[in-house]
Motif scaffolding. Sequence first.
Motif, PDB file in Angstrom:
ATOM      1  N   THR A 151       0.839  -1.293   0.015  1.00 20.98           N
ATOM      2  CA  THR A 151      -0.050  -0.059   0.050  1.00 20.98           C
ATOM      3  C   THR A 151       0.973   1.267  -0.097  1.00 20.98           C
ATOM      4  O   THR A 151       0.577   2.324  -0.986  1.00 20.98           O
ATOM      5  CB  THR A 151      -0.825   0.023   1.236  1.00 20.98           C
ATOM      6  OG1 THR A 151      -1.836  -1.243   1.376  1.00 20.98           O
ATOM      7  CG2 THR A 151      -1.773   1.003   1.252  1.00 20.98           C
ATOM      8  N   ILE A 152       1.879   1.309   1.018  1.00 24.72           N
ATOM      9  CA  ILE A 152       2.893   2.291   1.069  1.00 24.72           C
ATOM     10  C   ILE A 152       3.595   2.647  -0.428  1.00 24.72           C
ATOM     11  O   ILE A 152       3.750   3.632  -1.002  1.00 24.72           O
ATOM     12  CB  ILE A 152       3.702   2.423   2.205  1.00 24.72           C
ATOM     13  CG1 ILE A 152       3.054   2.407   3.324  1.00 24.72           C
ATOM     14  CG2 ILE A 152       4.819   3.400   1.944  1.00 24.72           C
ATOM     15  CD1 ILE A 152       4.032   1.952   4.526  1.00 24.72           C
ATOM     16  N   VAL A 153       4.017   1.640  -0.970  1.00 22.25           N
ATOM     17  CA  VAL A 153       4.738   1.557  -2.486  1.00 22.25           C
ATOM     18  C   VAL A 153       3.678   2.151  -3.485  1.00 22.25           C
ATOM     19  O   VAL A 153       4.017   2.963  -4.062  1.00 22.25           O
ATOM     20  CB  VAL A 153       5.377   0.157  -2.704  1.00 22.25           C
ATOM     21  CG1 VAL A 153       5.810   0.236  -4.135  1.00 22.25           C
ATOM     22  CG2 VAL A 153       6.452  -0.112  -1.996  1.00 22.25           C
ATOM     23  N   SER A 154       2.478   1.674  -3.531  1.00 15.42           N
ATOM     24  CA  SER A 154       1.645   1.935  -4.558  1.00 15.42           C
ATOM     25  C   SER A 154       1.229   3.603  -4.365  1.00 15.42           C
ATOM     26  O   SER A 154       0.939   4.387  -5.361  1.00 15.42           O
ATOM     27  CB  SER A 154       0.267   1.215  -4.528  1.00 15.42           C
ATOM     28  OG  SER A 154      -0.328   1.087  -3.345  1.00 15.42           O
ATOM     29  N   PHE A 155       1.072   4.144  -3.032  1.00 12.61           N
ATOM     30  CA  PHE A 155       0.561   5.303  -2.968  1.00 12.61           C
ATOM     31  C   PHE A 155       1.912   6.231  -3.344  1.00 12.61           C
ATOM     32  O   PHE A 155       1.604   7.284  -3.848  1.00 12.61           O
ATOM     33  CB  PHE A 155       0.407   5.363  -1.305  1.00 12.61           C
ATOM     34  CG  PHE A 155       0.489   6.679  -0.856  1.00 12.61           C
ATOM     35  CD1 PHE A 155      -0.583   7.627  -1.167  1.00 12.61           C
ATOM     36  CD2 PHE A 155       1.518   7.560  -0.333  1.00 12.61           C
ATOM     37  CE1 PHE A 155      -0.728   9.025  -0.815  1.00 12.61           C
ATOM     38  CE2 PHE A 155       1.338   8.896   0.205  1.00 12.61           C
ATOM     39  CZ  PHE A 155       0.378   9.586  -0.028  1.00 12.61           C
ATOM     40  N   LEU A 156       3.037   5.867  -3.037  1.00  9.40           N
ATOM     41  CA  LEU A 156       4.018   6.877  -3.359  1.00  9.40           C
ATOM     42  C   LEU A 156       4.549   6.898  -4.839  1.00  9.40           C
ATOM     43  O   LEU A 156       4.321   7.907  -5.446  1.00  9.40           O
ATOM     44  CB  LEU A 156       5.431   6.380  -2.616  1.00  9.40           C
ATOM     45  CG  LEU A 156       5.529   6.306  -1.131  1.00  9.40           C
ATOM     46  CD1 LEU A 156       6.811   5.825  -0.657  1.00  9.40           C
ATOM     47  CD2 LEU A 156       5.467   7.795  -0.758  1.00  9.40           C
ATOM     48  N   ILE A 157       4.356   5.558  -5.404  1.00 13.84           N
ATOM     49  CA  ILE A 157       4.657   5.794  -6.913  1.00 13.84           C
ATOM     50  C   ILE A 157       3.382   6.253  -7.565  1.00 13.84           C
ATOM     51  O   ILE A 157       3.586   7.332  -8.647  1.00 13.84           O
ATOM     52  CB  ILE A 157       4.676   4.195  -7.426  1.00 13.84           C
ATOM     53  CG1 ILE A 157       5.882   3.514  -6.688  1.00 13.84           C
ATOM     54  CG2 ILE A 157       4.850   4.038  -8.929  1.00 13.84           C
ATOM     55  CD1 ILE A 157       6.239   2.102  -7.265  1.00 13.84           C
ATOM     56  N   GLY A 158       2.206   6.038  -6.915  1.00 15.93           N
ATOM     57  CA  GLY A 158       0.901   6.898  -7.962  1.00 15.93           C
ATOM     58  C   GLY A 158       0.820   8.151  -7.446  1.00 15.93           C
ATOM     59  O   GLY A 158       0.458   9.130  -8.649  1.00 15.93           O
ATOM     60  N   THR A 159       1.118   8.652  -6.445  1.00 18.52           N
ATOM     61  CA  THR A 159       1.353  10.008  -6.254  1.00 18.52           C
ATOM     62  C   THR A 159       2.163  10.879  -7.079  1.00 18.52           C
ATOM     63  O   THR A 159       1.835  12.081  -7.623  1.00 18.52           O
ATOM     64  CB  THR A 159       1.373  10.388  -4.822  1.00 18.52           C
ATOM     65  OG1 THR A 159       0.392   9.826  -3.873  1.00 18.52           O
ATOM     66  CG2 THR A 159       1.342  11.897  -4.391  1.00 18.52           C
ATOM     67  N   VAL A 160       3.582  10.358  -6.965  1.00 19.43           N
ATOM     68  CA  VAL A 160       4.553  11.063  -7.697  1.00 19.43           C
ATOM     69  C   VAL A 160       4.310  11.061  -9.328  1.00 19.43           C
ATOM     70  O   VAL A 160       4.377  11.912 -10.052  1.00 19.43           O
ATOM     71  CB  VAL A 160       6.002  10.384  -7.473  1.00 19.43           C
ATOM     72  CG1 VAL A 160       7.095  10.941  -8.513  1.00 19.43           C
ATOM     73  CG2 VAL A 160       6.139  10.536  -6.081  1.00 19.43           C
ATOM     74  N   LEU A 161       3.594   9.866  -9.779  1.00 18.62           N
ATOM     75  CA  LEU A 161       3.599   9.734 -11.136  1.00 18.62           C
ATOM     76  C   LEU A 161       2.418  10.530 -11.609  1.00 18.62           C
ATOM     77  O   LEU A 161       2.439  11.024 -12.536  1.00 18.62           O
ATOM     78  CB  LEU A 161       3.131   8.122 -11.328  1.00 18.62           C
ATOM     79  CG  LEU A 161       3.025   7.959 -12.891  1.00 18.62           C
ATOM     80  CD1 LEU A 161       4.449   8.166 -13.540  1.00 18.62           C
ATOM     81  CD2 LEU A 161       2.700   6.271 -13.027  1.00 18.62           C
ATOM     82  N   GLY A 162       1.356  10.592 -10.618  1.00 21.37           N
ATOM     83  CA  GLY A 162      -0.042  11.471 -10.982  1.00 21.37           C
ATOM     84  C   GLY A 162       0.583  12.907 -10.856  1.00 21.37           C
ATOM     85  O   GLY A 162       0.080  13.833 -11.826  1.00 21.37           O
TER      86      GLY A 162
END
Length: 367
Positions: A151-162
């Motif tokens: 969950t932390i990894v998906s949040f960080l990657i998704g937020t930066v990518l978005g």
Amino acid sequence: MSADTSAPATEASPGAPEPVDPTLVGTTATRAERGRMRVPWRFIGGRAAFYVFTAWAAITINFFIPRLMKGDAVDAYMARSQGQLTPDAEKALRLMFGLDHSVPLWQQYLDYWGMLLRGDLGVSISTGMAPVGDAIAAALPWTLGLVGFATIVSFLIGTVLGAVIGWRRGGRLDVLVPVTTFLGTVPYFWLGLIFIALFSTLLGWFPAGHAYEVGVDPGWNAEFIGQVLSHAALPVITIVIASLGGWVLGMRNMMLTVLDEDYITVAQAKGMPNRRVLWRYAARNAVLPQIQSFALSLGFIVGGTIVMEMVFSYPGIGLLLLGATNAKDYALMQGIFLVLVMAVLVANIIADIAYAILDPRTRQTEA
């Protein structure tokens, strides 16, 4: 002729406050005090009081709901024993689990609070009369390590990518939005089965399930850690890919809204570097709803891992909850729900504190 007593427009009066940059007013880049961030104690105290009340209500509901259901853990245990237990044994079990019908419900409620304050969550029937706390302590690290990390990894990657996609709107990176959104609509278990068939059965890159191989002794050694990492890789990849689309889409849409604000235009007109405008002004404001969503997503860790842990035969708390439900092990169910509620409340408190620090408008409630 009288002398002009007016002060020059370019000089500041003694003791006057320093001028404030208009591009910073009303944004999260504003500091409560120059060189020091004010701690929003009133805001934090109010939210803490709200969460204390919420915790009491959740614990109370957690106590009464199992007792409103038909039957209880002792009845289920007696049914499985096929009448081999005597009435005295049934009475002893009811005393052990706090389900004695001769004790008033309000007294059971007070006894339940007394057990919680002592750190006693009861005894679990489905785990061989083991303490509920021990059963949860054995399963919880696997869930936190797997789903918490994913969950932390998906949040960080998704937020930066978005944030990057929103900043470069209309560019080539926009194609990632429908792709990640489509993958987010695929159920966890279906995506997990596809990955097992492709990466485990066909290519043989990852193990198909379990936390480690049979015969490996758990411990802080290279062999066991390597087994855990290799077995967790495929579930983590599945969870990250399945949940990435929501974070990317949410951050990208917030970035599009923030980039139309006047302070972004003024900051760019002043010649600030694009990287500074992106991360210090635009992304810092756009990430605020993401933080709240991240805290709420922690509440779905157990619910989201039940199917995942079934697919990968992973020994986490979701699989433990499923077994407790099938066995009508209300003591274990209550313990798991209690841990879940407390984790969500703590996560939301941390999110509120982070929100108050990042957004000065929230800190105005202290004034």
